[in-house]
Design a protein around this motif. Structure first.
Motif, PDB file in Angstrom:
ATOM      1  N   ILE A  87       0.969  -1.151   0.615  1.00 57.93           N
ATOM      2  CA  ILE A  87       0.359   0.121  -0.017  1.00 57.93           C
ATOM      3  C   ILE A  87       0.784   1.723   0.433  1.00 57.93           C
ATOM      4  O   ILE A  87       1.913   1.026   0.278  1.00 57.93           O
ATOM      5  N   ARG A  88       0.868   2.010  -1.194  1.00 60.32           N
ATOM      6  CA  ARG A  88       1.569   3.192  -0.961  1.00 60.32           C
ATOM      7  C   ARG A  88       0.714   5.105  -0.702  1.00 60.32           C
ATOM      8  O   ARG A  88       1.543   5.411   0.547  1.00 60.32           O
ATOM      9  N   LYS A  89      -0.807   4.743  -0.530  1.00 60.27           N
ATOM     10  CA  LYS A  89      -1.469   5.169   0.586  1.00 60.27           C
ATOM     11  C   LYS A  89      -2.908   4.971   1.294  1.00 60.27           C
ATOM     12  O   LYS A  89      -3.161   4.093   0.828  1.00 60.27           O
ATOM     13  N   VAL A  90      -2.863   6.030   2.548  1.00 62.16           N
ATOM     14  CA  VAL A  90      -3.759   5.013   3.284  1.00 62.16           C
ATOM     15  C   VAL A  90      -4.765   6.864   3.508  1.00 62.16           C
ATOM     16  O   VAL A  90      -4.034   8.012   4.241  1.00 62.16           O
ATOM     17  N   LEU A  91      -5.623   6.165   3.453  1.00 61.15           N
ATOM     18  CA  LEU A  91      -6.222   7.654   3.839  1.00 61.15           C
ATOM     19  C   LEU A  91      -7.613   7.482   4.594  1.00 61.15           C
ATOM     20  O   LEU A  91      -8.338   6.190   4.708  1.00 61.15           O
ATOM     21  N   TRP A  92      -7.274   8.233   5.450  1.00 55.51           N
ATOM     22  CA  TRP A  92      -8.459   8.264   7.039  1.00 55.51           C
ATOM     23  C   TRP A  92      -9.516   9.056   6.714  1.00 55.51           C
ATOM     24  O   TRP A  92      -9.743  10.421   6.530  1.00 55.51           O
ATOM     25  N   TYR A  93     -10.650   8.763   7.037  1.00 56.47           N
ATOM     26  CA  TYR A  93     -11.762  10.134   7.165  1.00 56.47           C
ATOM     27  C   TYR A  93     -12.941   9.389   7.964  1.00 56.47           C
ATOM     28  O   TYR A  93     -12.651   7.878   8.386  1.00 56.47           O
ATOM     29  N   CYS A  94     -13.641  10.307   9.034  1.00 57.18           N
ATOM     30  CA  CYS A  94     -14.663  10.011   9.763  1.00 57.18           C
ATOM     31  C   CYS A  94     -15.948  11.122   8.781  1.00 57.18           C
ATOM     32  O   CYS A  94     -16.432  11.098   7.817  1.00 57.18           O
ATOM     33  N   ALA A  95     -16.960  11.227   9.539  1.00 59.49           N
ATOM     34  CA  ALA A  95     -18.164  12.583   9.298  1.00 59.49           C
ATOM     35  C   ALA A  95     -17.134  13.664   8.434  1.00 59.49           C
ATOM     36  O   ALA A  95     -17.014  13.524   7.591  1.00 59.49           O
ATOM     37  N   SER A  96     -16.379  14.618   9.274  1.00 59.14           N
ATOM     38  CA  SER A  96     -16.055  15.871   8.547  1.00 59.14           C
ATOM     39  C   SER A  96     -14.405  15.709   8.606  1.00 59.14           C
ATOM     40  O   SER A  96     -14.038  16.374   7.405  1.00 59.14           O
ATOM     41  N   SER A  97     -13.888  14.581   9.189  1.00 54.19           N
ATOM     42  CA  SER A  97     -12.577  14.544   9.144  1.00 54.19           C
ATOM     43  C   SER A  97     -11.897  15.837  10.036  1.00 54.19           C
ATOM     44  O   SER A  97     -10.795  15.653   9.819  1.00 54.19           O
ATOM     45  N   ARG A  98     -12.325  16.698  10.620  1.00 58.15           N
ATOM     46  CA  ARG A  98     -12.187  17.239  11.610  1.00 58.15           C
ATOM     47  C   ARG A  98     -11.386  16.897  12.751  1.00 58.15           C
ATOM     48  O   ARG A  98     -10.765  17.264  13.382  1.00 58.15           O
ATOM     49  N   GLY A  99     -12.029  15.816  13.092  1.00 58.06           N
ATOM     50  CA  GLY A  99     -11.732  15.064  14.941  1.00 58.06           C
ATOM     51  C   GLY A  99     -10.625  13.829  14.231  1.00 58.06           C
ATOM     52  O   GLY A  99      -9.325  13.707  14.351  1.00 58.06           O
ATOM     53  N   ARG A 100     -11.188  12.853  14.629  1.00 60.85           N
ATOM     54  CA  ARG A 100     -11.026  11.487  14.084  1.00 60.85           C
ATOM     55  C   ARG A 100     -10.597  10.967  13.038  1.00 60.85           C
ATOM     56  O   ARG A 100      -9.248  10.849  13.306  1.00 60.85           O
ATOM     57  N   GLY A 101     -10.882  11.771  11.806  1.00 63.12           N
ATOM     58  CA  GLY A 101     -10.024  11.736  10.679  1.00 63.12           C
ATOM     59  C   GLY A 101      -8.185  12.146  10.283  1.00 63.12           C
ATOM     60  O   GLY A 101      -7.593  11.383  10.555  1.00 63.12           O
ATOM     61  N   THR A 102      -8.175  13.563  10.922  1.00 65.18           N
ATOM     62  CA  THR A 102      -7.255  14.191  11.346  1.00 65.18           C
ATOM     63  C   THR A 102      -5.777  13.906  12.156  1.00 65.18           C
ATOM     64  O   THR A 102      -5.057  13.652  12.201  1.00 65.18           O
ATOM     65  N   ARG A 103      -6.938  12.987  13.591  1.00 70.00           N
ATOM     66  CA  ARG A 103      -6.199  12.364  14.618  1.00 70.00           C
ATOM     67  C   ARG A 103      -5.405  11.165  13.669  1.00 70.00           C
ATOM     68  O   ARG A 103      -4.005  11.038  14.068  1.00 70.00           O
ATOM     69  N   ALA A 104      -6.705  10.591  13.457  1.00 67.98           N
ATOM     70  CA  ALA A 104      -5.355   9.162  12.627  1.00 67.98           C
ATOM     71  C   ALA A 104      -4.474   9.146  11.992  1.00 67.98           C
ATOM     72  O   ALA A 104      -3.731   8.008  11.716  1.00 67.98           O
TER      73      ALA A 104
END
Length: 155
Positions: A87-104
Motif C-alpha cells: 500500500i502506498r497511500k492510506v486515507l483516513w476519514y470520519c464524518a467530517s475529517s476534522r476530529g477522528r480522521g485528522t487525528r488518525a
C-alpha cells in the motif's frame, strides 16, 4: 445524577494517547475519486472509515472500517499489513475529517516518520464522508449501502 456528572467530566477517548506531532496532509475528494478510478483499493491504496456508531448513510467503496477508538494500539499491526500489501497511500476519514480522521492520519504519519517509512503516505480525506456525499452523483455512486435519506437529513 452522579453518573451523568461522571460522563460529562470524563476525558475524551483520545486523551489516553499522545496528540499527533503535526497536522497530516489532506487529499481532496476530487483527487481521491480520480485515484479510485485509476488505482486498485487494497492494492495501491486503502480507505479507512473511522466511524463507529455513526457508520450510517453508507461508506466509500472499498473502505475498511476501523473505529477510531481502537486505532492507536493497532498502528504497528496496521503498518505491517499495509507494508506487506504494498500500500502506498492510506486515507483516513470520519464524518467530517476534522476530529477522528485528522487525528488518525496524524498518528499514522507520526508512526511512519518514527520508523523511517517514506514509502507510505498517511492522508486525511478533506471534508470526510459528509463532504464526499455532498459532492453529488459523481460521488454517491461510489458509496456502498448509500442511504439518501440519511444525507438529506444531515443538511
Amino acid at each position: 445524577m452522579a453518573s451523568s456528572t461522571k460522563t460529562q467530566n470524563a476525558a475524551p477517548w483520545h486523551a489516553a494517547y499522545p496528540a499527533p506531532k503535526s497536522p497530516p496532509k489532506g487529499m481532496s475528494r476530487e483527487a481521491v475519486l480520480e485515484m479510485m478510478k485509476e488505482a486498485v483499493a487494497g492494492k495501491d491504496y486503502v480507505l479507512v472509515d473511522l466511524r463507529r456508531a455513526d457508520h450510517e448513510g453508507g461508506t466509500i467503496r472499498g473502505s475498511i472500517n476501523l473505529p477510531a477508538q481502537s486505532l492507536y494500539p493497532t498502528l504497528p499491526t496496521l503498518h505491517t499489513m499495509f507494508k506487506a500489501a504494498g500500500i502506498r497511500k492510506v486515507l483516513w476519514y470520519c464524518a467530517s475529517s476534522r476530529g477522528r480522521g485528522t487525528r488518525a492520519a496524524g498518528w499514522f504519519s507520526d508512526y511512519l516518520a518514527d520508523h523511517g517509512d517514506v514509502d507510505i503516505q498517511s492522508l486525511v480525506l478533506e471534508g470526510g464522508i459528509a463532504g464526499w456525499a455532498a459532492g453529488g452523483s459523481d460521488y454517491v455512486t461510489w458509496l456502498d449501502e448509500y442511504d439518501e435519506s440519511f444525507w438529506l437529513g444531515a443538511k
